[in-house]
Motif scaffolding. Structure first.
Motif, PDB file in Angstrom:
ATOM      1  N   SER A   1       8.389  32.560  36.437  1.00  0.00           N
ATOM      2  CA  SER A   1       8.431  32.391  34.989  1.00  0.00           C
ATOM      3  C   SER A   1       9.215  33.534  34.358  1.00  0.00           C
ATOM      4  O   SER A   1      10.197  34.010  34.925  1.00  0.00           O
ATOM      5  CB  SER A   1       7.003  32.301  34.441  1.00  0.00           C
ATOM      6  OG  SER A   1       7.009  31.968  33.060  1.00  0.00           O
ATOM      7  N   SER A   2       8.798  34.002  33.201  1.00  0.00           N
ATOM      8  CA  SER A   2       9.558  35.020  32.474  1.00  0.00           C
ATOM      9  C   SER A   2       8.635  35.876  31.629  1.00  0.00           C
ATOM     10  O   SER A   2       7.669  35.382  31.028  1.00  0.00           O
ATOM     11  CB  SER A   2      10.591  34.348  31.566  1.00  0.00           C
ATOM     12  OG  SER A   2      11.163  35.283  30.666  1.00  0.00           O
TER      13      SER A   2
ATOM     14  N   GLU B   1       9.458  32.948  24.295  1.00  0.00           N
ATOM     15  CA  GLU B   1      10.010  31.803  25.032  1.00  0.00           C
ATOM     16  C   GLU B   1       9.007  30.673  25.082  1.00  0.00           C
ATOM     17  O   GLU B   1       7.881  30.839  25.549  1.00  0.00           O
ATOM     18  CB  GLU B   1      10.368  32.274  26.450  1.00  0.00           C
ATOM     19  CG  GLU B   1      11.449  31.457  27.109  1.00  0.00           C
ATOM     20  CD  GLU B   1      10.927  30.210  27.799  1.00  0.00           C
ATOM     21  OE1 GLU B   1       9.758  29.852  27.614  1.00  0.00           O
ATOM     22  OE2 GLU B   1      11.703  29.614  28.531  1.00  0.00           O
TER      23      GLU B   1
ATOM     24  N   HIS C   1      10.414  28.193  30.272  1.00  0.00           N
ATOM     25  CA  HIS C   1       9.425  28.589  31.265  1.00  0.00           C
ATOM     26  C   HIS C   1       7.997  28.146  30.891  1.00  0.00           C
ATOM     27  O   HIS C   1       7.227  27.752  31.764  1.00  0.00           O
ATOM     28  CB  HIS C   1       9.423  30.105  31.454  1.00  0.00           C
ATOM     29  CG  HIS C   1      10.704  30.643  32.023  1.00  0.00           C
ATOM     30  ND1 HIS C   1      11.770  31.014  31.242  1.00  0.00           N
ATOM     31  CD2 HIS C   1      11.086  30.861  33.306  1.00  0.00           C
ATOM     32  CE1 HIS C   1      12.751  31.444  32.010  1.00  0.00           C
ATOM     33  NE2 HIS C   1      12.379  31.363  33.258  1.00  0.00           N
TER      34      HIS C   1
ATOM     35  N   ARG D   1       6.007  36.703  36.029  1.00  0.00           N
ATOM     36  CA  ARG D   1       6.814  36.785  34.803  1.00  0.00           C
ATOM     37  C   ARG D   1       7.673  38.054  34.781  1.00  0.00           C
ATOM     38  O   ARG D   1       7.306  39.054  34.156  1.00  0.00           O
ATOM     39  CB  ARG D   1       5.907  36.774  33.582  1.00  0.00           C
ATOM     40  CG  ARG D   1       5.122  35.493  33.370  1.00  0.00           C
ATOM     41  CD  ARG D   1       4.159  35.666  32.205  1.00  0.00           C
ATOM     42  NE  ARG D   1       3.486  34.424  31.839  1.00  0.00           N
ATOM     43  CZ  ARG D   1       2.508  34.346  30.935  1.00  0.00           C
ATOM     44  NH1 ARG D   1       2.098  35.457  30.313  1.00  0.00           N
ATOM     45  NH2 ARG D   1       1.941  33.190  30.659  1.00  0.00           N
TER      46      ARG D   1
ATOM     47  N   GLY E   1      10.627  40.617  33.699  1.00  0.00           N
ATOM     48  CA  GLY E   1      11.442  40.899  32.522  1.00  0.00           C
ATOM     49  C   GLY E   1      12.908  40.853  32.903  1.00  0.00           C
ATOM     50  O   GLY E   1      13.347  39.960  33.629  1.00  0.00           O
ATOM     51  N   GLU E   2      13.653  41.840  32.454  1.00  0.00           N
ATOM     52  CA  GLU E   2      15.092  41.864  32.725  1.00  0.00           C
ATOM     53  C   GLU E   2      15.366  42.093  34.210  1.00  0.00           C
ATOM     54  O   GLU E   2      14.916  43.071  34.793  1.00  0.00           O
ATOM     55  CB  GLU E   2      15.763  42.978  31.920  1.00  0.00           C
ATOM     56  CG  GLU E   2      17.260  43.074  32.159  1.00  0.00           C
ATOM     57  CD  GLU E   2      17.875  44.333  31.585  1.00  0.00           C
ATOM     58  OE1 GLU E   2      19.115  44.412  31.568  1.00  0.00           O
ATOM     59  OE2 GLU E   2      17.123  45.229  31.151  1.00  0.00           O
TER      60      GLU E   2
ATOM     61  N   ASN F   1      21.078  41.129  36.981  1.00  0.00           N
ATOM     62  CA  ASN F   1      21.969  40.693  35.907  1.00  0.00           C
ATOM     63  C   ASN F   1      23.153  41.642  35.752  1.00  0.00           C
ATOM     64  O   ASN F   1      24.254  41.228  35.381  1.00  0.00           O
ATOM     65  CB  ASN F   1      21.209  40.614  34.575  1.00  0.00           C
ATOM     66  CG  ASN F   1      20.229  39.469  34.535  1.00  0.00           C
ATOM     67  OD1 ASN F   1      20.156  38.655  35.455  1.00  0.00           O
ATOM     68  ND2 ASN F   1      19.437  39.411  33.479  1.00  0.00           N
TER      69      ASN F   1
ATOM     70  N   THR G   1       3.082  40.023  34.612  1.00  0.00           N
ATOM     71  CA  THR G   1       4.316  40.434  33.959  1.00  0.00           C
ATOM     72  C   THR G   1       4.875  41.642  34.700  1.00  0.00           C
ATOM     73  O   THR G   1       4.170  42.621  34.927  1.00  0.00           O
ATOM     74  CB  THR G   1       4.066  40.787  32.486  1.00  0.00           C
ATOM     75  OG1 THR G   1       3.482  39.654  31.835  1.00  0.00           O
ATOM     76  CG2 THR G   1       5.362  41.159  31.782  1.00  0.00           C
TER      77      THR G   1
ATOM     78  N   TYR H   1      16.315  32.886  21.484  1.00  0.00           N
ATOM     79  CA  TYR H   1      15.608  32.094  22.485  1.00  0.00           C
ATOM     80  C   TYR H   1      15.551  30.640  22.034  1.00  0.00           C
ATOM     81  O   TYR H   1      15.385  30.348  20.857  1.00  0.00           O
ATOM     82  CB  TYR H   1      14.174  32.610  22.668  1.00  0.00           C
ATOM     83  CG  TYR H   1      14.080  33.785  23.602  1.00  0.00           C
ATOM     84  CD1 TYR H   1      14.094  33.601  24.991  1.00  0.00           C
ATOM     85  CD2 TYR H   1      13.955  35.083  23.123  1.00  0.00           C
ATOM     86  CE1 TYR H   1      14.007  34.663  25.858  1.00  0.00           C
ATOM     87  CE2 TYR H   1      13.866  36.157  23.986  1.00  0.00           C
ATOM     88  CZ  TYR H   1      13.891  35.945  25.354  1.00  0.00           C
ATOM     89  OH  TYR H   1      13.817  37.009  26.209  1.00  0.00           O
TER      90      TYR H   1
END
Length: 294
Positions: free
Chosen positions: A94-95, A103, A107, A125, A127-128, A132, A183, A241
């Protein structure tokens, strides 16, 4: 235990597959196109597409646990097929944006579909993603040893994909994680400028930073293609978002940019689940230094 990993070719998925194999589990790797060498020896590679649930029937047969890549449009059908096939545990990629309440369209529907199924569930979940930066900065670093960045002093807590995979593997294979939403962030608040410095240190080379406007960065990302082009508007503040346009000017200081991130204090990391310190961005940069070289 037989475990199906969807999104098995992705940055997190392939690490989940590798760790499960090392632990001796029967692993199936779902990919859209099965290719030789697509997975470690002993892994059964299954062709299938989460956007076409009818392609998943064979892959789900006899599976005990499922690592679920998020595809909101078909989540209910896929989870229903998993339950009918006898799957008892689902771990969702997820995120952290769900935790923050930002969001709701991509997700969150997947999480809700799994929760409504009655199966054991765990949400991971992140994060960044630190990865990336390889997608965004890799091409100009390889070509010119430069990063063109509109907000060099903005920052966050980039998380190593290995930490995400570590938590997912524990949730898939051990008891005690059902009903949890983890998270995950990196252990340090780092500006983009500092992240570039750490990549340069890992490479043993100098990398220049050129400050550009968000509009200029958008043109660069669109020309770059791939992840950068697909996410340019969101990453640079032109889109919110859910894909809605941002009416404010991305070149002006926003409330989020003005917020003192250091006031947040420590953010949740994989350590709370694994018992091991979360990997630093410096470690991530060393792990991927070769990928930044031409």
């Amino acid at each position: 235990m037989t475990i199906l990993v969807t999104g098995a070719a992705g940055n997190v998925g392939r690490n989940v597959v590798r760790q499960l194999v090392e632990r001796g589990h029967d692993v199936r790797a779902l990919t859209r196109r099965a290719r030789p060498g697509a997975a470690p020896e002993g892994v059964r590679v299954q062709e299938g597409d989460l956007t076409r649930p009818e392609t998943l029937k064979d892959a789900l047969a006899g599976v005990d646990a499922l690592f679920l890549f998020p595809v909101a449009a078909t989540a209910e059908e896929v989870v229903g097929m998993a339950k009918s096939a006898g799957v008892r545990r689902v771990v969702v990629l997820s995120s952290g944006a769900v935790t923050a309440g930002y969001e709701t369209d991509f997700h969150l529907p997947v999480e809700r579909a799994v929760e409504a199924s009655g199966l054991e569930w765990t949400h991971v979940r992140p994060g960044e993603f630190a990865m990336n930066k390889l997608a965004l900065w890799g091409p100009p670093i390889r070509a010119e040893r430069v990063v063109r960045e509109p907000a060099p002093d903005a920052g966050w807590f980039p998380v190593h994909e290995q930490d995400i995979a570590d938590v997912a593997v524990l949730a898939l294979t051990e008891e005690g994680h059902a009903g949890q939403a983890y998270t995950l962030n990196g252990p340090e608040l780092l500006t983009h400028r500092r992240q570039v410095e750490l990549i340069a240190e890992a490479m043993g080379e100098e990398i220049r930073i050129e400050v550009v406007t968000p509009q200029q960065a958008r043109e660069i990302y669109l020309a770059q293609g791939g992840f950068a082009a697909e996410n340019a508007d969101f990453l640079l503040g032109f889109e919110e978002y859910g894909g809605n346009g941002n009416e404010s000017d991305p070149s002006s200081e926003t409330e989020a940019e003005a917020f003192d991130l250091s006031s947040l204090g420590p953010m949740p990391t994989a350590e709370a689940v694994t018992g091991r310190p979360a990997r630093t961005f410096a470690q991530w940069a060393r792990d991927h230094a070769d990928a930044f070289r031409a």
